[in-house]
Design a protein around this motif. Structure first.
Motif, PDB file in Angstrom:
ATOM      1  N   PRO A 100      43.077  67.852  63.960  1.00 63.23           N
ATOM      2  CA  PRO A 100      42.232  67.232  64.987  1.00 63.23           C
ATOM      3  C   PRO A 100      42.921  66.087  65.744  1.00 63.23           C
ATOM      4  O   PRO A 100      42.747  65.975  66.963  1.00 63.23           O
ATOM      5  CB  PRO A 100      41.032  66.711  64.186  1.00 63.23           C
ATOM      6  N   GLY A 101      43.704  65.264  65.070  1.00 59.36           N
ATOM      7  CA  GLY A 101      44.342  64.125  65.733  1.00 59.36           C
ATOM      8  C   GLY A 101      45.205  64.526  66.912  1.00 59.36           C
ATOM      9  O   GLY A 101      45.249  63.820  67.926  1.00 59.36           O
ATOM     10  N   ALA A 102      45.884  65.652  66.818  1.00 57.70           N
ATOM     11  CA  ALA A 102      46.711  66.126  67.931  1.00 57.70           C
ATOM     12  C   ALA A 102      45.825  66.498  69.119  1.00 57.70           C
ATOM     13  O   ALA A 102      46.148  66.189  70.275  1.00 57.70           O
ATOM     14  CB  ALA A 102      47.551  67.316  67.484  1.00 57.70           C
ATOM     15  N   VAL A 103      44.690  67.121  68.834  1.00 64.93           N
ATOM     16  CA  VAL A 103      43.741  67.484  69.890  1.00 64.93           C
ATOM     17  C   VAL A 103      43.157  66.219  70.518  1.00 64.93           C
ATOM     18  O   VAL A 103      42.963  66.141  71.730  1.00 64.93           O
ATOM     19  CB  VAL A 103      42.618  68.396  69.332  1.00 64.93           C
ATOM     20  N   TRP A 104      42.878  65.208  69.698  1.00 65.41           N
ATOM     21  CA  TRP A 104      42.339  63.940  70.204  1.00 65.41           C
ATOM     22  C   TRP A 104      43.327  63.289  71.161  1.00 65.41           C
ATOM     23  O   TRP A 104      42.953  62.774  72.206  1.00 65.41           O
ATOM     24  CB  TRP A 104      42.033  62.973  69.071  1.00 65.41           C
ATOM     25  N   PHE A 105      44.603  63.279  70.758  1.00 59.08           N
ATOM     26  CA  PHE A 105      45.635  62.656  71.586  1.00 59.08           C
ATOM     27  C   PHE A 105      45.733  63.376  72.931  1.00 59.08           C
ATOM     28  O   PHE A 105      45.767  62.750  73.991  1.00 59.08           O
ATOM     29  CB  PHE A 105      46.969  62.690  70.836  1.00 59.08           C
ATOM     30  N   TYR A 106      45.747  64.707  72.897  1.00 62.73           N
ATOM     31  CA  TYR A 106      45.811  65.501  74.124  1.00 62.73           C
ATOM     32  C   TYR A 106      44.552  65.279  74.974  1.00 62.73           C
ATOM     33  O   TYR A 106      44.631  65.083  76.187  1.00 62.73           O
ATOM     34  CB  TYR A 106      45.963  66.984  73.768  1.00 62.73           C
ATOM     35  N   GLY A 107      43.392  65.295  74.322  1.00 62.18           N
ATOM     36  CA  GLY A 107      42.132  65.090  75.036  1.00 62.18           C
ATOM     37  C   GLY A 107      42.066  63.728  75.702  1.00 62.18           C
ATOM     38  O   GLY A 107      41.619  63.599  76.845  1.00 62.18           O
ATOM     39  N   ALA A 108      42.505  62.702  74.980  1.00 63.09           N
ATOM     40  CA  ALA A 108      42.523  61.354  75.559  1.00 63.09           C
ATOM     41  C   ALA A 108      43.434  61.317  76.779  1.00 63.09           C
ATOM     42  O   ALA A 108      43.108  60.683  77.790  1.00 63.09           O
ATOM     43  CB  ALA A 108      42.977  60.336  74.511  1.00 63.09           C
ATOM     44  N   ASN A 109      44.560  62.012  76.697  1.00 65.30           N
ATOM     45  CA  ASN A 109      45.488  62.083  77.827  1.00 65.30           C
ATOM     46  C   ASN A 109      44.818  62.747  79.029  1.00 65.30           C
ATOM     47  O   ASN A 109      44.914  62.264  80.168  1.00 65.30           O
ATOM     48  CB  ASN A 109      46.741  62.849  77.417  1.00 65.30           C
ATOM     49  N   ILE A 111      41.562  62.996  79.650  1.00 66.39           N
ATOM     50  CA  ILE A 111      40.488  62.131  80.145  1.00 66.39           C
ATOM     51  C   ILE A 111      41.067  60.998  80.982  1.00 66.39           C
ATOM     52  O   ILE A 111      40.557  60.685  82.063  1.00 66.39           O
ATOM     53  CB  ILE A 111      39.630  61.611  78.971  1.00 66.39           C
ATOM     54  N   LEU A 112      42.156  60.378  80.512  1.00 71.91           N
ATOM     55  CA  LEU A 112      42.788  59.308  81.286  1.00 71.91           C
ATOM     56  C   LEU A 112      43.312  59.834  82.617  1.00 71.91           C
ATOM     57  O   LEU A 112      43.158  59.175  83.653  1.00 71.91           O
ATOM     58  CB  LEU A 112      43.916  58.653  80.481  1.00 71.91           C
ATOM     59  N   LEU A 113      43.898  61.020  82.612  1.00 71.02           N
ATOM     60  CA  LEU A 113      44.362  61.631  83.864  1.00 71.02           C
ATOM     61  C   LEU A 113      43.206  61.802  84.847  1.00 71.02           C
ATOM     62  O   LEU A 113      43.317  61.451  86.024  1.00 71.02           O
ATOM     63  CB  LEU A 113      44.967  63.008  83.590  1.00 71.02           C
ATOM     64  N   ALA A 114      42.096  62.345  84.365  1.00 73.42           N
ATOM     65  CA  ALA A 114      40.949  62.590  85.239  1.00 73.42           C
ATOM     66  C   ALA A 114      40.337  61.287  85.739  1.00 73.42           C
ATOM     67  O   ALA A 114      40.028  61.154  86.931  1.00 73.42           O
ATOM     68  CB  ALA A 114      39.906  63.426  84.510  1.00 73.42           C
ATOM     69  N   LEU A 115      40.160  60.324  84.851  1.00 76.94           N
ATOM     70  CA  LEU A 115      39.553  59.048  85.260  1.00 76.94           C
ATOM     71  C   LEU A 115      40.412  58.297  86.271  1.00 76.94           C
ATOM     72  O   LEU A 115      39.888  57.719  87.230  1.00 76.94           O
ATOM     73  CB  LEU A 115      39.274  58.170  84.034  1.00 76.94           C
ATOM     74  N   THR A 116      41.731  58.324  86.069  1.00 74.04           N
ATOM     75  CA  THR A 116      42.590  57.630  87.031  1.00 74.04           C
ATOM     76  C   THR A 116      42.618  58.373  88.366  1.00 74.04           C
ATOM     77  O   THR A 116      42.704  57.743  89.421  1.00 74.04           O
ATOM     78  CB  THR A 116      44.025  57.427  86.485  1.00 74.04           C
ATOM     79  N   ALA A 117      42.519  59.698  88.345  1.00 72.50           N
ATOM     80  CA  ALA A 117      42.446  60.453  89.600  1.00 72.50           C
ATOM     81  C   ALA A 117      41.159  60.115  90.354  1.00 72.50           C
ATOM     82  O   ALA A 117      41.168  59.949  91.579  1.00 72.50           O
ATOM     83  CB  ALA A 117      42.527  61.955  89.328  1.00 72.50           C
ATOM     84  N   ILE A 118      40.054  59.992  89.626  1.00 73.15           N
ATOM     85  CA  ILE A 118      38.785  59.601  90.255  1.00 73.15           C
ATOM     86  C   ILE A 118      38.902  58.187  90.821  1.00 73.15           C
ATOM     87  O   ILE A 118      38.462  57.920  91.941  1.00 73.15           O
ATOM     88  CB  ILE A 118      37.628  59.711  89.244  1.00 73.15           C
ATOM     89  N   ALA A 119      39.517  57.286  90.047  1.00 75.66           N
ATOM     90  CA  ALA A 119      39.694  55.905  90.521  1.00 75.66           C
ATOM     91  C   ALA A 119      40.525  55.866  91.797  1.00 75.66           C
ATOM     92  O   ALA A 119      40.182  55.144  92.749  1.00 75.66           O
ATOM     93  CB  ALA A 119      40.341  55.050  89.435  1.00 75.66           C
ATOM     94  N   ILE A 120      41.588  56.642  91.852  1.00 74.54           N
ATOM     95  CA  ILE A 120      42.432  56.699  93.048  1.00 74.54           C
ATOM     96  C   ILE A 120      41.594  57.122  94.251  1.00 74.54           C
ATOM     97  O   ILE A 120      41.659  56.518  95.325  1.00 74.54           O
ATOM     98  CB  ILE A 120      43.629  57.651  92.839  1.00 74.54           C
ATOM     99  N   SER A 121      40.783  58.142  94.068  1.00 75.36           N
ATOM    100  CA  SER A 121      39.938  58.649  95.149  1.00 75.36           C
ATOM    101  C   SER A 121      38.929  57.597  95.609  1.00 75.36           C
ATOM    102  O   SER A 121      38.758  57.369  96.811  1.00 75.36           O
ATOM    103  CB  SER A 121      39.216  59.908  94.666  1.00 75.36           C
ATOM    104  N   LEU A 122      38.274  56.959  94.658  1.00 77.25           N
ATOM    105  CA  LEU A 122      37.273  55.942  95.005  1.00 77.25           C
ATOM    106  C   LEU A 122      37.903  54.734  95.705  1.00 77.25           C
ATOM    107  O   LEU A 122      37.350  54.216  96.678  1.00 77.25           O
ATOM    108  CB  LEU A 122      36.517  55.495  93.754  1.00 77.25           C
ATOM    109  N   ILE A 123      39.052  54.303  95.216  1.00 80.14           N
ATOM    110  CA  ILE A 123      39.728  53.154  95.824  1.00 80.14           C
ATOM    111  C   ILE A 123      40.216  53.504  97.225  1.00 80.14           C
ATOM    112  O   ILE A 123      40.098  52.696  98.153  1.00 80.14           O
ATOM    113  CB  ILE A 123      40.884  52.657  94.926  1.00 80.14           C
ATOM    114  N   ALA A 124      40.724  54.718  97.409  1.00 79.43           N
ATOM    115  CA  ALA A 124      41.164  55.148  98.743  1.00 79.43           C
ATOM    116  C   ALA A 124      39.995  55.163  99.712  1.00 79.43           C
ATOM    117  O   ALA A 124      40.132  54.727 100.857  1.00 79.43           O
ATOM    118  CB  ALA A 124      41.821  56.528  98.660  1.00 79.43           C
ATOM    119  N   GLU A 125      38.838  55.638  99.247  1.00 77.16           N
ATOM    120  CA  GLU A 125      37.648  55.621 100.106  1.00 77.16           C
ATOM    121  C   GLU A 125      37.255  54.194 100.457  1.00 77.16           C
ATOM    122  O   GLU A 125      36.941  53.891 101.606  1.00 77.16           O
ATOM    123  CB  GLU A 125      36.475  56.318  99.409  1.00 77.16           C
ATOM    124  N   ARG A 126      37.251  53.321  99.449  1.00 76.20           N
ATOM    125  CA  ARG A 126      36.879  51.923  99.688  1.00 76.20           C
ATOM    126  C   ARG A 126      37.852  51.265 100.665  1.00 76.20           C
ATOM    127  O   ARG A 126      37.444  50.590 101.610  1.00 76.20           O
ATOM    128  CB  ARG A 126      36.875  51.147  98.369  1.00 76.20           C
TER     129      ARG A 126
END
Length: 182
Positions: A100-109, A111-126
């Motif tokens: 499970p720990g390997a899956v957690w590490f990959y999943g966290a990666n 999630i961070l990729l998706a959240l930062t992509a959303i942040a980039i989009s929101l900041i660009a709009e702002r």
């Protein structure tokens, strides 16, 4: 060209974080303990990554390059790149170790990729003062986050099948089309 050299150097840093050859953890605790043995290497990686970031920021400020339109935008992009540079390591971990720990590490990666992509989009709009009628990729990124969370949960009882939940992302274009047609 200089930006490419910085990006290449940042990516190469993660290659030096090596998973031990011949290591075959029999439990999640054994995997996580071995991963924690790499904490000094992870810390050195993060310090070096952010030192390169500070050099890049300094160079970009001197030249007045367009990517410095907003410090928030630049930081969001750099955090996104940090998660991109971790992809090879997290992929190797989940590919080699059926815990499970390997899956957690990959999943966290992911999630961070998706959240930062959303942040980039929101900041660009702002920063541009314009919001988009169809937020680019946010539905797809939401599905990526959901599949990562489901994969992490599934890893608790079926780690060998947990990665299959990322196949949900194949439905992203159809879901996004249905959402945007409303």
């Amino acid at each position: 060209m200089t930006d490419g050299i910085f990006a290449f150097a940042m990516t190469l840093l993660v290659v030096n974080i090596e998973l031990p050859e011949g290591f075959h953890p029999k439990s999640n605790q054994e995997f996580l303990a071995r991963l924690s043995d790499l904490s000094d290497t992870f810390i050195a990686y993060l310090i070096t990554f952010f030192l390169l970031v500070s050099f890049w920021f300094g160079r970009a400020k001197e030249t007045g390059e367009p990517e410095m339109a907003s410090a928030a935008y630049a930081w969001a992009v750099l955090l996104h790149l940090l998660s991109v540079t971790f992809l090879p390591f997290s992929m190797l971990a989940v590919g080699r170790y059926d815990v499970p720990g390997a899956v957690w590490f990959y999943g966290a990666n992911m999630i961070l990729l998706a959240l930062t992509a959303i942040a980039i989009s929101l900041i660009a709009e702002r920063d541009s003062g314009r919001s988009r009628a169809r937020p680019n990729g946010r539905v797809e990124l939401g599905i990526l986050i959901a599949s990562a969370v489901l994969s992490i949960i599934t890893s608790l009882f079926a780690p060998d099948s947990a990665m299959l939940l990322y196949l949900l992302n194949l439905a992203s274009p159809f879901v996004a089309r249905a959402v945007y047609q409303r």
